[in-house]
Design a protein around this motif. Structure first.
Motif, short mmCIF file in Angstrom:
data_model
loop_
_atom_site.label_atom_id
_atom_site.label_comp_id
_atom_site.label_asym_id
_atom_site.label_seq_id
_atom_site.Cartn_x
_atom_site.Cartn_y
_atom_site.Cartn_z
N CYS A 94 0.82 -1.22 0.00
CA CYS A 94 0.00 0.00 0.00
C CYS A 94 0.85 1.27 0.00
O CYS A 94 0.46 2.29 -0.58
N SER A 95 2.01 1.20 0.66
CA SER A 95 2.86 2.39 0.76
C SER A 95 3.39 2.85 -0.59
O SER A 95 3.73 4.02 -0.77
N SER A 96 3.48 1.93 -1.56
CA SER A 96 4.01 2.28 -2.88
C SER A 96 2.94 2.30 -3.96
O SER A 96 3.25 2.42 -5.15
N CYS A 97 1.67 2.19 -3.56
CA CYS A 97 0.57 2.13 -4.53
C CYS A 97 0.19 3.54 -5.00
O CYS A 97 0.10 4.47 -4.20
N ASN A 98 -0.05 3.67 -6.30
CA ASN A 98 -0.45 4.96 -6.87
C ASN A 98 -1.96 5.10 -6.99
O ASN A 98 -2.47 6.17 -7.33
N ASP A 99 -2.68 4.02 -6.74
CA ASP A 99 -4.14 4.03 -6.84
C ASP A 99 -4.72 3.76 -5.45
O ASP A 99 -5.13 2.65 -5.13
N ILE A 100 -4.72 4.78 -4.62
CA ILE A 100 -5.08 4.63 -3.22
C ILE A 100 -6.55 4.25 -3.04
O ILE A 100 -7.45 4.91 -3.58
#
Length: 201
Positions: A94-100
């Motif tokens: 989740c920390s590196s996801c661009n689609d929160i």
């Protein structure tokens, strides 16, 4: 675990998070009760949200709901058991996801959450009703959710994106997680059913 079994587990988990616990699924079962009236129409509307919570509190005051509380305690304990496992993947993915996924529209407690929290004498967190639905969730901080997992809205706890779920499935402890999670799902349904037994007209 075979690929087919993993696929079946994925489907079941997605079914739990996307279908079994949708607020709309239980609304029709209780909207006839004189206490609730039309307050269940939209839990994202402040007056409905507050009225529903107030009515649920009234039922807990009026009846001996110890069975609901005991079930909620089991749920609370189970969530704490599996939280470290889930969090390890949240930190990585989740920390590196661009689609929160953590948007304002998902950061509301629903009717079922009110049952769970009220039975444990936990006051729901204050909600900002002025956010746009695509704004970041008010509980989202720099390191993820600022709320302990056991008191987060259930829509957050029951949801796992495909990427997260695939990573979880490949871990040796996934079977244990799945067993606790599905037990918690059954307990959640039982909690709601037990509460609804006090809502007969």
């Amino acid at each position: 675990m075979s690929k087919n079994n993993k696929s079946e587990i994925s489907i079941k988990l997605k079914g739990i998070s996307q279908e079994h616990y949708r607020f709309e699924d239980i609304t029709s079962k209780i909207e006839h009760h004189k206490l609730f009236g039309n307050s269940l129409n939209d839990m994202r509307e402040k007056s409905s949200y507050e009225d529903t919570l107030s009515h649920i509190k009234d039922i807990f005051i009026k009846y001996n709901t110890i069975k609901v509380t005991n079930i909620s305690l089991l749920i609370n304990n189970n969530i704490k058991k599996i939280s470290p496992f889930i969090q390890s993947f949240n930190d990585n993915i989740c920390s590196s996801c661009n689609d929160i996924c953590c948007k304002a529209e998902h950061g509301y407690y629903n009717f079922e959450d009110f049952i769970y929290l009220t039975s444990l004498n936990i006051t729901p967190q204050e909600i900002n009703f002025n956010l746009n639905k695509d704004d970041p969730c008010q509980f989202l901080g720099k390191k993820g959710c600022s709320l302990p997992r056991e008191i987060r809205p259930s829509g957050c706890n029951w949801y796992f994106c495909e990427k997260l779920l695939l990573q979880m499935e490949s871990h040796p402890e996934y079977t244990y997680f799945y067993e606790i999670f599905t037990e918690t799902a059954d307990l959640w349904l039982l909690m709601v059913k037990e509460f609804l037994s006090y809502c007969e007209p």
